[in-house]
Write an enzyme that holds these catalytic residues in place. Structure first.
Site, mmCIF file in Angstrom:
data_model
loop_
_atom_site.group_PDB
_atom_site.id
_atom_site.type_symbol
_atom_site.label_atom_id
_atom_site.label_comp_id
_atom_site.label_asym_id
_atom_site.label_seq_id
_atom_site.Cartn_x
_atom_site.Cartn_y
_atom_site.Cartn_z
ATOM 1 N N LEU A 36 77.246 -124.153 -44.646
ATOM 2 C CA LEU A 36 76.284 -123.374 -46.696
ATOM 3 C C LEU A 36 76.090 -124.541 -47.070
ATOM 4 O O LEU A 36 75.369 -124.015 -47.936
ATOM 5 C CB LEU A 36 77.954 -122.981 -46.769
ATOM 6 C CG LEU A 36 77.595 -122.287 -48.345
ATOM 7 C CD1 LEU A 36 77.139 -121.349 -48.569
ATOM 8 C CD2 LEU A 36 79.378 -122.221 -48.705
ATOM 9 N N LYS A 100 94.945 -115.104 -54.696
ATOM 10 C CA LYS A 100 96.497 -115.273 -54.379
ATOM 11 C C LYS A 100 96.536 -116.667 -55.288
ATOM 12 O O LYS A 100 95.789 -117.182 -56.068
ATOM 13 C CB LYS A 100 95.905 -115.592 -53.222
ATOM 14 C CG LYS A 100 95.769 -116.658 -52.398
ATOM 15 C CD LYS A 100 95.662 -116.886 -51.361
ATOM 16 C CE LYS A 100 95.604 -118.211 -50.780
ATOM 17 N NZ LYS A 100 95.346 -117.977 -49.197
ATOM 18 N N ILE A 136 83.990 -115.394 -46.413
ATOM 19 C CA ILE A 136 85.438 -115.140 -47.718
ATOM 20 C C ILE A 136 86.438 -114.094 -46.488
ATOM 21 O O ILE A 136 86.103 -113.228 -46.060
ATOM 22 C CB ILE A 136 84.726 -114.732 -48.924
ATOM 23 C CG1 ILE A 136 84.127 -113.482 -48.416
ATOM 24 C CG2 ILE A 136 83.996 -116.090 -49.276
ATOM 25 C CD1 ILE A 136 84.226 -113.361 -50.086
ATOM 26 N N GLY A 139 89.134 -116.713 -42.912
ATOM 27 C CA GLY A 139 89.602 -117.381 -42.446
ATOM 28 C C GLY A 139 90.974 -118.127 -42.616
ATOM 29 O O GLY A 139 91.883 -117.028 -41.797
ATOM 30 N N LEU A 140 91.527 -118.741 -43.400
ATOM 31 C CA LEU A 140 93.241 -118.587 -43.591
ATOM 32 C C LEU A 140 93.632 -117.925 -44.658
ATOM 33 O O LEU A 140 94.920 -117.352 -44.354
ATOM 34 C CB LEU A 140 92.930 -120.027 -44.304
ATOM 35 C CG LEU A 140 92.233 -121.435 -43.841
ATOM 36 C CD1 LEU A 140 92.532 -122.603 -45.329
ATOM 37 C CD2 LEU A 140 93.093 -122.128 -42.622
ATOM 38 N N ASP A 141 92.812 -116.925 -44.647
ATOM 39 C CA ASP A 141 93.077 -115.728 -45.367
ATOM 40 C C ASP A 141 93.510 -114.189 -44.874
ATOM 41 O O ASP A 141 94.549 -113.951 -44.932
ATOM 42 C CB ASP A 141 92.732 -115.057 -46.832
ATOM 43 C CG ASP A 141 92.544 -116.497 -47.847
ATOM 44 O OD1 ASP A 141 93.321 -116.707 -47.835
ATOM 45 O OD2 ASP A 141 91.233 -116.040 -48.943
ATOM 46 N N LEU A 168 79.414 -120.899 -39.125
ATOM 47 C CA LEU A 168 78.955 -122.185 -37.986
ATOM 48 C C LEU A 168 79.362 -121.258 -36.569
ATOM 49 O O LEU A 168 80.112 -120.309 -36.464
ATOM 50 C CB LEU A 168 80.450 -123.334 -38.597
ATOM 51 C CG LEU A 168 80.151 -124.067 -39.679
ATOM 52 C CD1 LEU A 168 81.448 -125.384 -40.383
ATOM 53 C CD2 LEU A 168 79.192 -124.332 -39.896
#
Length: 168
Positions: A36, A100, A136, A139-141, A168
């Site tokens: 990015l 969040k 968006i 990933g972690l969400d 990536l």
């Protein structure tokens, strides 16, 4: 403002939805491999998801935090879940999509969608035509990639914007 006419409050779920589409405008979503921060077009604004506490301690959020600093400026905007805080760096905007309340939580689908409608409104108000973001929400969400893709396409439908999602 012109963009206020474009939106109305949905009665049942508080999601800001477009009332009309701009004539001749079209949304273009591209997913591409790349970094990015290296491969985004020079004229591109950037966006990524964060929590309202702006901890940004993991994932790409930690890179945004290190690269753009200004956490106090973001906090001072007093934005909550479903909204977007932003920084301006020269001609570029850096959008912090708040999905969040706390960093350790996972966003709901509704909060994710609400925050994207807020992002759309800001892009229209600020004249942003090129936007780049990491993957968006997925990933972690841990939101399902197909849900995220469909939601982005739905929210930005009719918006005069080119969005590139980098992975990536």
């Amino acid at each position: 403002m012109k963009s206020n006419k474009l939106y109305s409050q949905a009665l049942s779920n508080n999601i800001k939805k477009p009332v009309t589409k701009s004539e001749g405008s079209k949304f273009n979503l591209i997913e591409r491999q790349g970094d990015l921060f290296v491969n985004a077009p020079q004229n591109s604004s950037l966006a990524h998801c964060v929590s309202a506490d702006f901890r940004m301690g993991k994932g790409i959020a930690s890179i945004f935090k290190e690269k753009f600093q200004s956490v106090e400026e973001l906090v001072s905007q007093k934005k909550g879940v479903g909204e977007v805080a932003f920084l301006r760096r020269n001609e570029q905007y850096i959008f912090y999509i708040i999905t969040k309340e706390k960093y350790f939580q996972k966003p709901t689908r509704r909060n994710f969608e609400n925050s994207l409608y807020c992002l759309r409104r800001l892009c229209e108000e600020l004249g942003v035509k090129v936007l780049s973001a990491p993957k968006i929400g997925t990933g972690l969400d841990k939101l399902p990639p197909e849900f995220v893709r469909k939601t982005i396409s739905k929210v930005f439908d009719g918006c005069d914007l080119n969005m590139t999602i980098f992975y990536l």
